[in-house]
Design a protein around this motif. Structure first.
Motif, PDB file in Angstrom:
ATOM      1  N   ARG A  77       1.988   6.487  -7.012  1.00  0.00           N
ATOM      2  CA  ARG A  77       0.915   7.431  -7.396  1.00  0.00           C
ATOM      3  C   ARG A  77       1.404   8.865  -7.305  1.00  0.00           C
ATOM      4  O   ARG A  77       1.061   9.698  -8.149  1.00  0.00           O
ATOM      5  N   SER A  78       2.191   9.161  -6.290  1.00  0.00           N
ATOM      6  CA  SER A  78       2.710  10.533  -6.138  1.00  0.00           C
ATOM      7  C   SER A  78       3.645  10.903  -7.283  1.00  0.00           C
ATOM      8  O   SER A  78       3.803  12.079  -7.608  1.00  0.00           O
ATOM      9  N   THR A  85      -5.166   5.116  -9.463  1.00  0.00           N
ATOM     10  CA  THR A  85      -6.100   4.188  -8.837  1.00  0.00           C
ATOM     11  C   THR A  85      -7.465   4.842  -8.721  1.00  0.00           C
ATOM     12  O   THR A  85      -7.569   6.030  -8.392  1.00  0.00           O
ATOM     13  N   THR A 135      -6.047  -0.371 -10.250  1.00  0.00           N
ATOM     14  CA  THR A 135      -4.829   0.436 -10.344  1.00  0.00           C
ATOM     15  C   THR A 135      -4.172   0.171 -11.689  1.00  0.00           C
ATOM     16  O   THR A 135      -3.964  -0.986 -12.067  1.00  0.00           O
ATOM     17  N   ARG A 174       1.309   4.058  -2.975  1.00  0.00           N
ATOM     18  CA  ARG A 174       1.110   5.483  -2.678  1.00  0.00           C
ATOM     19  C   ARG A 174       2.255   6.307  -3.239  1.00  0.00           C
ATOM     20  O   ARG A 174       2.046   7.384  -3.816  1.00  0.00           O
ATOM     21  N   GLN A 175       3.483   5.795  -3.096  1.00  0.00           N
ATOM     22  CA  GLN A 175       4.656   6.499  -3.612  1.00  0.00           C
ATOM     23  C   GLN A 175       4.615   6.589  -5.135  1.00  0.00           C
ATOM     24  O   GLN A 175       4.876   7.646  -5.715  1.00  0.00           O
ATOM     25  N   ARG A 201       0.832  -1.210   0.000  1.00  0.00           N
ATOM     26  CA  ARG A 201       0.000   0.000   0.000  1.00  0.00           C
ATOM     27  C   ARG A 201       0.864   1.257   0.000  1.00  0.00           C
ATOM     28  O   ARG A 201       0.584   2.221  -0.724  1.00  0.00           O
ATOM     29  N   GLU A 202       1.924   1.252   0.769  1.00  0.00           N
ATOM     30  CA  GLU A 202       2.811   2.411   0.836  1.00  0.00           C
ATOM     31  C   GLU A 202       3.600   2.569  -0.470  1.00  0.00           C
ATOM     32  O   GLU A 202       3.815   3.686  -0.943  1.00  0.00           O
TER      33      GLU A 202
END
Length: 231
Positions: free
Chosen positions: A59-60, A66, A72, A56-57, A52-53
């Motif tokens: 995506r940034s 997602t 995703t 998130r990275q 999950r982390e």
């Protein structure tokens, strides 16, 4: 006594590194849907928290996108250089796909038995026209529409073909909005080549699968660019 120092491994960074390399190398092309968190966790032998982390990275960095209920997907960072909304509401886009489902999905199923060699030659001419358009969005929307009209024409069903012709202006408008994103041409061109190949292979099931993946990816990447519906 001297020993080589042991460096602590950051699992999130390790997962990010592997996924990032596969995305940037093209091994995971734009629009590819990633496995869910559970499957990724099992593949990397890490916890869902790590996955999950890592996502998130990514995506940034705009390498993935997602959307709840869609999944995703591998993204094209260039798409997000646009700083204004497109001339299309989300509801309008969903209705556009409702229409395509009712017409194109039926058409490719009929094309399995009805399409001729001359139809496939026309499809190839449409692909060539798209390639000639390149990034010129002033004419790309028309070429996009002609490709899909030709796909429907392969069904040899006059009602389906006329449904496309009647709605031409609205469809071209949607294609223009979608293709206005920076870097959109690459994914659009590649996906059309794949559809053409499956059509010639008389594989409507695979075409419909591709259309569904395209629908979900496009809804996800266009989300922040849809204009608000007029009240």
């Amino acid at each position: 006594m001297e020993f080589e120092k042991i460096t602590k491994v950051n699992l999130v960074d390790s997962v990010c590194k592997q996924l990032r390399e596969r995305i940037l190398s093209g091994k995971y092309p734009e629009g590819t849907r990633l496995d869910g968190e559970n499957k990724l966790a099992a593949s990397f032998n890490v916890s869902r928290v790590v996955i999950r982390e890592a996502l998130r990275q990514l995506r940034s960095e705009r390498l993935i996108i997602t959307r709840q209920g869609m999944g995703t997907f591998i993204a094209n960072p260039s798409n997000f250089l646009k700083d204004e909304v497109i001339d299309l509401t989300e509801q309008g886009y969903l209705e556009f796909w409702d229409f395509r489902r009712s017409v194109e999905y039926s058409a490719v199923t009929l094309a399995k038995k009805n399409a001729s060699d001359s139809d496939f030659e026309e499809i190839e001419r449409c692909i060539q026209k798209i390639k000639e358009c390149g990034q010129n969005i002033d004419i790309l929307g028309e070429a996009d529409y002609q490709f899909h009209l030709t796909v429907v024409s392969c069904s040899h069903n006059v009602y389906l073909e006329n449904a496309m012709k009647i709605n031409k202006n609205m469809m071209v408008s949607v294609f223009n909005a979608m293709n206005s994103l920076p870097g959109a041409y690459g994914y659009m061109s590649h996906s059309h080549v794949n559809v053409a190949r499956c059509l010639k292979n008389r594989d409507p099931e695979r075409i419909i699968e591709q259309y569904e993946e395209m629908r979900k990816y496009n809804i996800s990447r266009l989300e922040e660019y849809f204009k608000n519906a007029e009240v």
